[in-house]
Enzyme design. Structure first.
Site, short mmCIF file in Angstrom:
data_model
loop_
_atom_site.label_atom_id
_atom_site.label_comp_id
_atom_site.label_asym_id
_atom_site.label_seq_id
_atom_site.Cartn_x
_atom_site.Cartn_y
_atom_site.Cartn_z
N TYR A 94 -7.15 0.34 -12.01
CA TYR A 94 -5.83 -0.25 -12.25
C TYR A 94 -4.79 0.85 -12.28
O TYR A 94 -5.09 2.02 -12.52
CB TYR A 94 -5.81 -1.08 -13.54
CG TYR A 94 -6.11 -0.30 -14.80
CD1 TYR A 94 -5.09 0.26 -15.56
CD2 TYR A 94 -7.43 -0.09 -15.20
CE1 TYR A 94 -5.36 0.98 -16.71
CE2 TYR A 94 -7.71 0.63 -16.35
CZ TYR A 94 -6.68 1.17 -17.10
OH TYR A 94 -6.95 1.89 -18.22
N LYS A 113 0.84 -1.20 0.00
CA LYS A 113 0.00 0.00 0.00
C LYS A 113 0.87 1.25 0.00
O LYS A 113 2.01 1.23 0.46
CB LYS A 113 -0.96 0.04 1.18
CG LYS A 113 -0.34 0.40 2.52
CD LYS A 113 -1.41 0.60 3.58
CE LYS A 113 -0.78 0.96 4.92
NZ LYS A 113 -1.78 1.30 5.92
N SER A 146 -8.17 4.91 -15.08
CA SER A 146 -7.05 4.30 -14.38
C SER A 146 -6.64 5.23 -13.25
O SER A 146 -7.31 6.21 -12.96
CB SER A 146 -5.85 4.10 -15.32
OG SER A 146 -5.49 5.35 -15.87
#
Length: 126
Positions: free
Chosen positions: A58, A9, A25
């Protein structure tokens, strides 16, 4: 059996762009991507700390050392410039892998440079 665990993360990055008409995205500074271990086109979860919204998209590579965190396409409705976000990925691990796994955690400064890294989250105390 596989267990789905936090792979990595980027914690408390700041959204620098929200581009509704860019191909969908999330562009992430390439240095942050590499340090966290996020692959280009990998599914990411974005949790907006500022407004509580969560979405999946993504990753695409942003310019190295640019500090860019650009939420693009329809997801741009979920974040505004200046919002704090957490960007996370998950992976599936077998029993042996899960026992050995340590996530890659990257903590960002307000300018999206790296504050520090870690591989565990401190125990939460009451």
């Amino acid at each position: 059996m596989l267990s789905r665990l936090l792979k990595c993360k980027i914690h408390r990055a700041v959204v620098t762009h929200a581009e509704l008409h860019y191909e969908g995205s999330c562009a992430i500074d390439g240095v942050l991507m590499d340090l966290a271990g996020i692959r280009e086109y990998e599914e990411i979860h974005v949790w907006n700390v500022t407004n509580g919204k969560r979405f999946t998209t993504y990753a695409i590579r942003g310019e190295d050392d640019s500090g860019i965190i650009s939420v693009n396409g329809g997801a741009a409705h979920q974040a505004d410039v200046g919002d704090l976000v957490i960007i996370a990925t998950f992976g599936d691990f077998n029993e042996v892998e899960a026992n050995l796994h340590k996530p890659r955690l990257v903590y960002a400064n307000p300018d999206n440079t790296v504050n520090h890294t870690a591989n565990c989250i401190p125990v939460q105390v009451a």
